[in-house]
Design an enzyme around this catalytic site. Structure first.
Site, PDB file in Angstrom:
ATOM      1  N   THR A  12       0.889  -1.150  -0.010  1.00 14.52           N
ATOM      2  CA  THR A  12       0.059   0.181   0.259  1.00 14.52           C
ATOM      3  C   THR A  12       0.841   1.211   0.127  1.00 14.52           C
ATOM      4  O   THR A  12       0.314   2.267  -0.648  1.00 14.52           O
ATOM      5  CB  THR A  12      -0.899  -0.083   1.244  1.00 14.52           C
ATOM      6  OG1 THR A  12      -1.746  -1.211   1.111  1.00 14.52           O
ATOM      7  CG2 THR A  12      -1.657   1.205   1.419  1.00 14.52           C
ATOM      8  N   TYR A  26      -8.209   0.695  -3.699  1.00 15.56           N
ATOM      9  CA  TYR A  26      -6.820   1.485  -4.466  1.00 15.56           C
ATOM     10  C   TYR A  26      -6.370   0.224  -4.955  1.00 15.56           C
ATOM     11  O   TYR A  26      -6.604  -0.937  -4.596  1.00 15.56           O
ATOM     12  CB  TYR A  26      -5.931   2.229  -3.439  1.00 15.56           C
ATOM     13  CG  TYR A  26      -5.630   1.386  -2.172  1.00 15.56           C
ATOM     14  CD1 TYR A  26      -4.414   0.761  -2.219  1.00 15.56           C
ATOM     15  CD2 TYR A  26      -6.351   1.184  -1.132  1.00 15.56           C
ATOM     16  CE1 TYR A  26      -3.995  -0.010  -1.254  1.00 15.56           C
ATOM     17  CE2 TYR A  26      -5.970   0.551  -0.092  1.00 15.56           C
ATOM     18  CZ  TYR A  26      -4.634  -0.026  -0.064  1.00 15.56           C
ATOM     19  OH  TYR A  26      -4.319  -1.130   0.986  1.00 15.56           O
ATOM     20  N   THR A  91       1.579  -4.392   4.247  1.00 16.88           N
ATOM     21  CA  THR A  91       1.580  -4.687   5.719  1.00 16.88           C
ATOM     22  C   THR A  91       1.043  -6.204   5.855  1.00 16.88           C
ATOM     23  O   THR A  91       1.145  -6.787   6.952  1.00 16.88           O
ATOM     24  CB  THR A  91       0.480  -3.510   6.318  1.00 16.88           C
ATOM     25  OG1 THR A  91      -0.762  -3.609   5.652  1.00 16.88           O
ATOM     26  CG2 THR A  91       0.898  -2.003   6.399  1.00 16.88           C
ATOM     27  N   ASP A  92       0.123  -6.673   4.804  1.00 19.94           N
ATOM     28  CA  ASP A  92      -0.541  -7.729   5.044  1.00 19.94           C
ATOM     29  C   ASP A  92       0.283  -9.148   5.638  1.00 19.94           C
ATOM     30  O   ASP A  92      -0.242  -9.996   6.493  1.00 19.94           O
ATOM     31  CB  ASP A  92      -1.444  -8.193   4.120  1.00 19.94           C
ATOM     32  CG  ASP A  92      -2.705  -7.174   3.924  1.00 19.94           C
ATOM     33  OD1 ASP A  92      -3.042  -6.505   5.110  1.00 19.94           O
ATOM     34  OD2 ASP A  92      -3.323  -7.365   3.029  1.00 19.94           O
ATOM     35  N   LYS A 162       0.884  -7.882  12.830  1.00 16.44           N
ATOM     36  CA  LYS A 162      -0.199  -6.992  12.509  1.00 16.44           C
ATOM     37  C   LYS A 162      -1.607  -7.184  13.210  1.00 16.44           C
ATOM     38  O   LYS A 162      -1.817  -8.535  13.497  1.00 16.44           O
ATOM     39  CB  LYS A 162      -0.626  -7.132  11.081  1.00 16.44           C
ATOM     40  CG  LYS A 162      -1.409  -5.935  10.452  1.00 16.44           C
ATOM     41  CD  LYS A 162      -1.401  -6.125   9.054  1.00 16.44           C
ATOM     42  CE  LYS A 162      -2.491  -4.916   8.405  1.00 16.44           C
ATOM     43  NZ  LYS A 162      -2.906  -4.748   7.240  1.00 16.44           N
ATOM     44  N   GLU A 278       4.774 -24.121  28.949  1.00 16.26           N
ATOM     45  CA  GLU A 278       4.545 -25.422  29.190  1.00 16.26           C
ATOM     46  C   GLU A 278       4.490 -25.785  30.545  1.00 16.26           C
ATOM     47  O   GLU A 278       5.086 -25.061  31.555  1.00 16.26           O
ATOM     48  CB  GLU A 278       6.004 -26.295  28.638  1.00 16.26           C
ATOM     49  CG  GLU A 278       6.005 -26.099  26.969  1.00 16.26           C
ATOM     50  CD  GLU A 278       4.753 -26.524  26.202  1.00 16.26           C
ATOM     51  OE1 GLU A 278       4.232 -27.505  26.835  1.00 16.26           O
ATOM     52  OE2 GLU A 278       4.959 -26.071  25.002  1.00 16.26           O
TER      53      GLU A 278
HETATM   54  C1  SIN Z   1      -0.971  -2.912   2.870  1.00 18.04           C
HETATM   55  O1  SIN Z   1      -0.071  -2.680   2.507  1.00 18.04           O
HETATM   56  O2  SIN Z   1      -1.485  -2.320   3.995  1.00 18.04           O
HETATM   57  C2  SIN Z   1      -2.023  -3.905   2.320  1.00 18.04           C
HETATM   58  C3  SIN Z   1      -1.748  -4.241   0.894  1.00 18.04           C
HETATM   59  C4  SIN Z   1      -0.409  -5.295   1.292  1.00 18.04           C
HETATM   60  O3  SIN Z   1      -0.131  -5.976   1.968  1.00 18.04           O
HETATM   61  O4  SIN Z   1       0.317  -5.183   0.168  1.00 18.04           O
END
Ligand code: SIN
Length: 312
Positions: A12, A26, A91-92, A162, A278
């Site tokens: 992103t 987007y 981010t994913d 995340k 454990e």
């Molecule tokens: C993001 O970057 O927030 C979502 C899309 C991706 O992980 O490339």
């Protein structure tokens, strides 16, 4: 002049929307990393070099791109004039790439992952500030290891996860807590730089990565998926367990059968924080992934199997 190399992989942070108001509609991975760097006012006294390693939405991150990324990062880290590396990423799946790089590079200089939650075309895009902060951290002479820098927070790459699908501060370090904060270009460090735990690069260069899948324990989970994966010839299974590593009776039995048949199994917790604890003196029949999230545990298991294949 210190040199910082920015390796672009998409995400992103390189995303483009039709209007400045759009945050969720987007196209990720649309803008070249050279243009992202050129559009960001970088700290003075730094030579910035860019290289486009890939251009993907990170949901499509692949082993081939990981191989290219680790190889290019290792190449630049071997150049004496390079002070540090920044990797722009979606981010994913950034927590998976962070664990991967942490394990294969364990660099003595910094490799700082950064990302954005809003596309570059948003009215108040977060990417330029995140990129600037990541470059500032990568230029610190004392910095080392795989790190991530998003929303002014620096995380050790090994702890990264995340935790939010929309907010700009979408990352967390679990129980470990952040490594520090970037404030006006300066790092306020809270704890030690991460130590390396290197596997080395050789194993990961192999073309034939083992298949490892994740099976989640849920209400009503049974062993059908595990049995099907074994029939498919899977090499490893990560159990995304409930609570402190628990599994339904039938899922546990299926995993024990799989392990007995030679499939590598790791237990991780499906909860976003904490590590499996454990009982004192007890060893579980199914090994624990400790504090790794299920997706990080999957990367870890693939790397372990690759290394095992090298020595067999
Ligand atoms: C993001 O970057 O927030 C979502 C899309 C991706 O992980 O490339």
């Amino acid at each position: 002049m210190k040199r910082i190399v920015i390796l672009g992989t998409g995400g992103t942070i390189a995303g483009q929307a039709a209007s400045a108001r759009q945050h969720v509609q987007y196209r990720a991975a649309s803008i070249a990393v050279a243009d992202l760097a050129a559009g960001t006012q970088m700290p003075s006294g730094l030579d910035i070099e860019t290289e486009q390693v890939a251009q993907v939405d990170s949901k499509d991150m692949s082993v081939d791109i990981w191989r290219a990324l680790a190889t290019r990062a290792a190449h630049h880290l071997a150049r004496p004039e390079v002070a540090g590396i920044v990797v722009t990423h979606g981010t994913d799946t950034m927590e998976e790439t962070a664990w991967f790089l942490h394990r294969v590079l364990a660099p003595a200089r910094p490799v700082v992952l950064t990302a954005a939650m809003r596309p570059a075309t948003a009215l108040a895009a977060d990417g330029p500030q995140n990129l600037l902060d990541a470059v500032s951290v990568a230029a610190l002479p004392e910095a080392r290891g795989v790190l991530a820098c998003v929303a002014g927070v620096v995380h050790a790459g090994r702890d990264l996860r995340k935790v939010h699908p929309y907010r700009m501060d979408a990352f967390d370090s679990g129980d470990a807590g952040p490594l520090g904060f970037v404030e006006d270009g300066r790092l306020r460090r809270l704890r030690e730089w991460p130590d390396g735990e290197p596997f080395g690069l050789d194993a990961m260069l192999r073309a034939d990565w083992p298949r490892v899948d994740i099976v989640m324990n849920t209400v009503g989970a049974d062993g059908v998926l595990v049995d099907a994966l074994c029939a498919l010839g899977v090499r490893g299974i990560v159990a995304a367990c409930t609570g402190n590593g628990t599994l339904s009776r039938s899922l546990e039995e299926a995993l024990l059968r799989a392990q007995e048949a030679g499939v590598a199994v790791l237990r991780a917790t499906r909860i976003g924080r904490g590590a499996l604890v454990e009982a004192e003196g007890a060893t579980s029949a199914l090994p624990s992934a400790g504090a790794l999230t299920p997706v990080q545990a999957r990367v870890e298991l693939m790397l372990r199997l690759l290394q095992q294949d090298m020595t067999d």
